[in-house]
Design an enzyme around this catalytic site. Structure first.
Site, short mmCIF file in Angstrom:
data_model
loop_
_atom_site.label_atom_id
_atom_site.label_comp_id
_atom_site.label_asym_id
_atom_site.label_seq_id
_atom_site.Cartn_x
_atom_site.Cartn_y
_atom_site.Cartn_z
N TRP A 93 0.85 -1.20 0.00
CA TRP A 93 0.00 0.00 0.00
C TRP A 93 0.88 1.24 0.00
CZ3 TRP A 93 -4.71 1.78 -0.81
CH2 TRP A 93 -5.00 3.09 -0.38
N LEU A 94 0.58 2.17 -0.89
CA LEU A 94 1.35 3.42 -0.94
C LEU A 94 0.40 4.59 -0.74
CD1 LEU A 94 3.61 2.63 -4.04
CD2 LEU A 94 4.35 2.72 -1.65
N ASP A 194 2.75 1.35 -20.41
CA ASP A 194 1.44 2.03 -20.40
C ASP A 194 1.55 3.29 -19.56
OD1 ASP A 194 -1.24 2.50 -20.82
OD2 ASP A 194 -1.97 0.97 -19.44
P1 ADP Z 1 -6.65 -0.61 -12.80
O1 ADP Z 1 -5.85 -1.87 -12.99
O2 ADP Z 1 -8.11 -0.88 -12.55
O3 ADP Z 1 -6.45 0.42 -13.90
P2 ADP Z 1 -4.78 0.83 -11.07
O4 ADP Z 1 -3.65 -0.11 -10.91
O5 ADP Z 1 -4.61 1.96 -12.03
O6 ADP Z 1 -6.13 0.03 -11.41
O7 ADP Z 1 -5.15 1.39 -9.63
C1 ADP Z 1 -6.31 2.18 -9.41
C2 ADP Z 1 -6.00 3.35 -8.49
O8 ADP Z 1 -5.63 2.86 -7.21
C3 ADP Z 1 -4.80 4.17 -8.95
O9 ADP Z 1 -5.19 5.21 -9.80
C4 ADP Z 1 -4.22 4.68 -7.65
O10 ADP Z 1 -4.85 5.89 -7.28
C5 ADP Z 1 -4.59 3.63 -6.64
N1 ADP Z 1 -3.44 2.73 -6.38
C6 ADP Z 1 -2.81 1.93 -7.28
N2 ADP Z 1 -1.83 1.23 -6.71
C7 ADP Z 1 -1.82 1.59 -5.40
C8 ADP Z 1 -1.01 1.21 -4.28
N3 ADP Z 1 -0.04 0.31 -4.38
N4 ADP Z 1 -1.29 1.79 -3.09
C9 ADP Z 1 -2.29 2.69 -2.96
N5 ADP Z 1 -3.09 3.07 -3.98
C10 ADP Z 1 -2.86 2.54 -5.19
#
Ligand code: ADP
Length: 287
Positions: A93-94, A194
């Site tokens: 988690w970030l 991407d």
């Molecule tokens: P999808 O595969 O549906 O496109 P993403 O990987 O883009 O999903 O993640 C969706 C959203 O979740 C991101 O835009 C970001 O804001 C949040 N997010 C992604 N990874 C993390 C993480 N490791 N920790 C916290 N938030 C995250």
């Protein structure tokens, strides 16, 4: 489902973990995203249907390979699996915040370091993955122009025609792309694949992060081109990149060709005006 996810997290870390809260996180395009916590530790979890497990396995491998380079911050992947009707991936988690220009400069520098990392002398990847929800085909190839022309442009163009798009003959376009890239022999770089602004962020501590990759070994310029497709990243990002690994002078001439892949993919995913955008790039490429 949450019990199975918690059990998989425990199995992976070797520490007991129970999910006491799960909170939906917005912003994704493909999956449902959640923060899960036991009150002390938190993880980021993406969920889809069970038949999407391949997509998560590929994302896991891509994140892991990029993480292993220790060049740019990536959410460290923990595990992926199936729970009932669902598949899921769990990662670190970030906490994201707003990046200042120093953070964007570092993002550019670190992306260049990722691109410099050695690991393959061929183009392609260990497996197929996805770009959005479209398959991305990655057979190993010694030749960049063949790889990009066939597996990137040719593949998307065939899908686009099946979708009803009005485009010139695929064979002609592929041959022209090979021709344009014939003297381009880049070092294979582990590319994000991407890199639009939704997949680049900064932690609250100001550390740049890239996420949600469509990884493969390719020409580093594909990542730079994509950052420019929808308006561009802050100038500090390009300054940082060029300080670390200067882009070639004729990058600009290849940029529209590299972005044609994503424009065709957007037509395949969303239809609409992307057809004419792709068409005008193709018309400019063909003699
Ligand atoms: P999808 O595969 O549906 O496109 P993403 O990987 O883009 O999903 O993640 C969706 C959203 O979740 C991101 O835009 C970001 O804001 C949040 N997010 C992604 N990874 C993390 C993480 N490791 N920790 C916290 N938030 C995250």
């Amino acid at each position: 489902m949450w019990k199975e996810i918690a059990a998989k997290i425990s199995e992976t870390t070797g520490q007991p973990f129970e999910i006491t809260t799960h909170r939906s996180v917005g912003g994704g395009c493909i999956n449902q995203s959640y923060s899960v916590s036991d009150g002390t530790l938190s993880y980021f979890v993406k969920i889809n249907q069970a038949n999407q497990i391949d997509m998560f396995e590929a994302e896991y491998l891509g994140l892991q390979q990029m993480y292993d380079t220790q060049t740019i911050r990536i959410p460290q992947p923990l595990c992926c699996s199936i729970a009932g009707d669902s598949s899921f991936i769990v990662m670190e988690w970030l906490e994201f915040g707003r990046g200042d220009s120093r953070a964007w400069e570092l993002m550019g520098q670190n992306l260049a370091k990722l691109h410099q990392a050695k690991g393959s002398d061929r183009f392609g990847w260990n497996r197929n993955n996805t770009i959005g929800s479209t398959p991305q085909i990655n057979p190993w190839s010694d030749n960049w122009s063949d790889f990009f022309a066939e597996q990137r442009i040719g593949f998307q163009l065939r899908l686009a025609k099946r979708r009803g798009g009005n485009f010139p003959d695929t064979g002609k376009v592929v041959a022209r792309v090979k021709d344009i890239l014939s003297d381009r022999n880049p070092q294979p770089s582990l590319v994000h694949g991407d890199l639009w602004s939704g997949n680049a962020a900064c932690t609250v501590a100001g550390e740049p992060v890239i996420l949600d990759p469509a990884t493969y070994w390719g020409d580093r310029e594909v990542d730079l081109a994509m950052t420019e497709l929808f308006g561009g990243f802050p100038a500090a990002f390009y300054r940082g990149y060029n300080q670390t690994w200067q882009l070639d002078r004729d990058y600009e001439t290849r940029k529209p060709l590299y972005n044609l892949y994503h424009v065709l993919n957007h037509f395949n995913l969303f239809g609409g005006g992307y057809e004419s955008q792709a068409r005008s790039t193709i018309d400019r490429l063909l003699p």
